[in-house]
Scaffold this motif. Sequence first.
Motif, PDB file in Angstrom:
ATOM      1  N   THR A 119       0.824  -1.214   0.000  1.00  0.00           N
ATOM      2  CA  THR A 119       0.000   0.000   0.000  1.00  0.00           C
ATOM      3  C   THR A 119       0.855   1.260   0.000  1.00  0.00           C
ATOM      4  O   THR A 119       0.457   2.281  -0.595  1.00  0.00           O
ATOM      5  N   ALA A 177       0.496   4.057  -2.932  1.00  0.00           N
ATOM      6  CA  ALA A 177       0.267   5.470  -2.639  1.00  0.00           C
ATOM      7  C   ALA A 177       1.286   6.342  -3.359  1.00  0.00           C
ATOM      8  O   ALA A 177       0.942   7.403  -3.914  1.00  0.00           O
ATOM      9  N   SER A 200      -6.541   1.880   2.568  1.00  0.00           N
ATOM     10  CA  SER A 200      -5.915   2.321   1.322  1.00  0.00           C
ATOM     11  C   SER A 200      -6.947   2.419   0.207  1.00  0.00           C
ATOM     12  O   SER A 200      -7.704   1.456  -0.026  1.00  0.00           O
TER      13      SER A 200
END
Length: 493
Positions: A245, A249, A282
């Motif tokens: 995650t 990002a 997320s």
Amino acid sequence: MSETIALSFEEIPYDWRVPGTYVEVRPSYTNLGVLGFPARALLIGQQLAAGTATPATPYRITRLDQAKRLFGAGSVAAAMAEAFLAANTTSDLTMIGLADPGDGVAASGSLTLSGTPGASGVLALYIAGRRVPVTVAAGAALNDIAAAIRAAIAADPDLPVTASGTLATVTLTAKHAGAVGNQIDVRLNRLPGEATPPGLAVAITPLSGGAGAPDVGAALAAIAAEWYTDIAVAWTDSANLLALTSELAARYAAMGRLDAHAYAGLAGSFGQLAAAGAALNSPHLTLIGARASPSPPWAWAAALCGVATFHLANDPARQLRSLALPGIAAPAQADRFTPTEQDLLLRDGISTFDVARDGAVRLSRVITTYQTSPLAVEDTAWLDVMVPKTLSRIRYDWSGYVSLTYARHKLADDGSPAAEHAEAVVTPRQMHGAWAARCKLYERQGWIEDAERTVAESVFQRSASDRNRLEARQKVRVIGNLMVLAAMLQFEA
């Protein structure tokens, strides 16, 4: 008399004196439609030592037998390839295999036979959803039946376990070292009409004791500069999901420009799935979970990735509800989540599915694991997977359009002489107009709605501190989907 426009040539010198007619050829993007989106899927799974692939190395996959050869028959990676290709045979697919963890422990379980078969029949054994039929003769000795089971398992190289043991016991050992082996389902008589021959009993000890997982960071490092739109991973331990995650990002950020969405599968009870989903947050990760499905979680992840890669590339704003996950075996009726449990799972970041009358697993609502804002306030802004997918598509199209149309343009203020008379000049107002035209196109595509209002609320302005910088706030309203029809049916008493 009309004023002269200063034309800008790319190939013809402005002071060329040799006689002749010289004509540049260049495209015009005035009526450019939506740019094609290069959907690329990546599967990251565990490989066996028998495979020929170099660990942590990307391989482009077009055939299942290629994946089996590279990653080893019966491997997690090969099973992921099989699940993806069952759902999607057209999208560009790349795979990365990771070797078993050096300190990993293989899971093991067993089958213990007892009794005496009073009639001939077929023992329908299922391992990770794969059927292993064993013919049993009336009165057969338990040792012989156990030997037949071991032989049947050995005869199928695509099974994720090996079989050993003596007498009336069959010991099952995961081919992989690691926690993945704990998720290998073993059961009997899954389909209607299947039954253990009368008088014979088989006690199943589920596989357990597997420990360890490869580091997904090795695979992520191998694709640091490569763009993949959809990624499926085989592991859901906290360390690997945190690494994943964090990478997603960074890829989705403005300076990352490598937007990707990841999919992973979970197996467990309602409470276990709810806890796992609640621990994540997320907008770039989707988890789908089931209780006691014959198909392993990594197959669920790969199948969902295959479906999403194809359909969200065709239309990023359209929900995936009702689409089937081919080859994925549904949990038994008693193991399926109730509507209330599904609603609660959707509030904890777990995507849901339904089971059709024919047993097909069909997606219900595919969401992200995003649940709260950075200040821990409940937030549904990124709830559905279509939101990040649609925004990725719009960002990709708008960036591509600007690059094609204004690659070498100069920047001037609105109303300036250069803007009125020079050819390769753009102003904030002109860029705003271009944005308005693209938004109308996005609205006709069914990606956004109320384009007129959102364009009016968008702002384009020249930077006060850098004359080479154009700044913008571009508003869009992602179109909704028909998820719930709430009606009141009234009648006259």
